[in-house]
Design an enzyme around this catalytic site. Structure first.
Site, PDB file in Angstrom:
ATOM      1  N   PHE A  22       6.827   2.467  -4.323  1.00 29.10           N
ATOM      2  CA  PHE A  22       8.182   2.750  -3.820  1.00 29.10           C
ATOM      3  C   PHE A  22       8.669   4.173  -4.081  1.00 29.10           C
ATOM      4  CE2 PHE A  22       8.226  -1.920  -4.407  1.00 29.10           C
ATOM      5  CZ  PHE A  22       8.506  -2.300  -3.093  1.00 29.10           C
ATOM      6  N   HIS A  37      11.456  -8.507   0.479  1.00 24.47           N
ATOM      7  CA  HIS A  37      11.095  -7.083   0.371  1.00 24.47           C
ATOM      8  C   HIS A  37      12.321  -6.211   0.677  1.00 24.47           C
ATOM      9  CE1 HIS A  37       8.939  -3.310   1.137  1.00 24.47           C
ATOM     10  NE2 HIS A  37       7.942  -3.844   0.450  1.00 24.47           N
ATOM     11  N   ASP A  65       0.847  -1.191   0.000  1.00 25.04           N
ATOM     12  CA  ASP A  65       0.000   0.000   0.000  1.00 25.04           C
ATOM     13  C   ASP A  65       0.886   1.246   0.000  1.00 25.04           C
ATOM     14  OD1 ASP A  65       0.800  -0.405   2.640  1.00 25.04           O
ATOM     15  OD2 ASP A  65      -1.082   0.317   3.503  1.00 25.04           O
ATOM     16  N   TYR A  70       2.833   4.856   0.786  1.00 26.18           N
ATOM     17  CA  TYR A  70       3.449   5.452   1.982  1.00 26.18           C
ATOM     18  C   TYR A  70       2.372   6.226   2.739  1.00 26.18           C
ATOM     19  CZ  TYR A  70       7.972   4.545  -0.302  1.00 26.18           C
ATOM     20  OH  TYR A  70       9.058   3.960  -0.903  1.00 26.18           O
TER      21      TYR A  70
END
Length: 221
Positions: A75, A185, A62, A64
Site C-alpha cells: 500500500f 479491500h 501485488d 503497484y
C-alpha cells in the site's frame, strides 16, 4: 524462541529450488522488461520490520504496477509519488476512525513499518503496466510460509486482512493465539463494502494496549 529468531533464520528455511527459480526468473525479466520494485527494494518489508519487532501484519496483493510507485511495502509509495486511490481510502478511514482531519502529504508508510507494522504483499514483484503479471511464478509459496512462520513463532500478532485475497490467508493463522480483523479491500471498487467504518486502526491499538504493547502512532508518517 520467537525473541531470538530473525528473518534470516526464517528465510534460510526457504533456500529451495522454487525460490531460486523465482529469483532467476526476475533477473532474466529485468534484462528485457521494467520490473517493480527495484531489486534493492523487493524485500523492503523484511528490512524495515525485524521479526522480533512485528506487532501488526497488513497483507496486500501485488505491488503497484505504475512507474516508480512500488518500493517493497504493501500500500505504500515513495514520498515523491502521488498517493494511490487505495491508500487515500486508508487515510480517509484513519481520519474517520480517530475523528481527525489530518492532511497526509505523502504515501510513504516506512514509519509504520519501523513501528512494527509488517506491510507484506503476497506477490513481491510486477511488470510495469501489467497488474498480477507475477502471480504465478511462486511468490505465494514464499509469502504463505512467511505468514505461517509469523503465526507459528510469534504470539498476539494482529493480522489486518483487507479484501478477498487477504481473507484467503486466514487459514495460515493460528487464531487461538493471534487476532484477526477482516474488512473489504480499501480500493475505490470495494471500500464502501465494509472497509469504511471498520475502525481497524483504533481496534488494533486497543488490542496492543491489552497485550501491554506500545500503540501504533498511525499519523506518524
Amino acid at each position: 524462541m520467537s525473541n531470538s529468531l530473525t528473518w534470516k533464520d526464517i528465510l534460510s528455511q526457504e533456500k529451495k529450488k522454487y525460490f531460486f527459480n523465482i529469483i532467476n526468473y526476475i533477473k532474466k525479466e529485468r534484462l528485457k522488461k521494467i520490473i517493480y520494485p527495484s531489486s534493492k527494494d523487493v524485500f523492503n518489508a523484511f528490512l524495515l520490520t525485524s521479526f522480533d519487532k512485528i506487532k501488526v501484519v497488513i497483507i496486500g496483493q501485488d505491488p503497484y504496477f505504475s512507474n516508480n510507485q512500488a518500493h517493497g511495502l504493501a500500500f505504500s509509495v515513495p514520498k515523491n509519488e502521488n498517493i494511490p486511490p487505495s491508500l487515500k481510502n486508508i487515510y480517509k478511514e484513519l481520519n474517520s476512525d480517530f475523528k481527525k482531519n489530518y492532511i497526509f502529504n505523502h504515501g510513504c508508510l516506512e514509519n509504520w513499518a519501523k513501528q512494527g507494522v509488517f506491510l507484506l504483499n503476497t506477490i513481491l514483484t510486477v511488470e510495469l503496466g501489467k497488474p498480477k503479471s507475477h502471480n504465478h511464478i511462486g511468490w505465494e509459496i514464499f509469502t504463505n510460509k512467511v505468514i505461517f512462520c509469523i503465526s507459528k513463532y510469534k504470539k498476539s500478532i494482529i493480522f489486518l486482512l483487507w479484501g478477498n485475497n487477504a481473507h484467503k490467508k486466514y487459514n495460515l493463522i493460528d487464531i487461538s493465539k493471534h487476532y484477526v480483523l477482516k474488512a473489504s479491500h480499501p480500493s475505490p471498487l470495494s471500500a464502501y463494502r465494509g472497509f469504511f467504518g471498520c475502525r481497524h486502526f483504533s481496534k488494533t491499538n486497543k488490542i496492543l494496549i491489552k497485550c501491554k504493547k506500545k500503540e501504533i502512532n498511525w499519523f506518524d508518517i
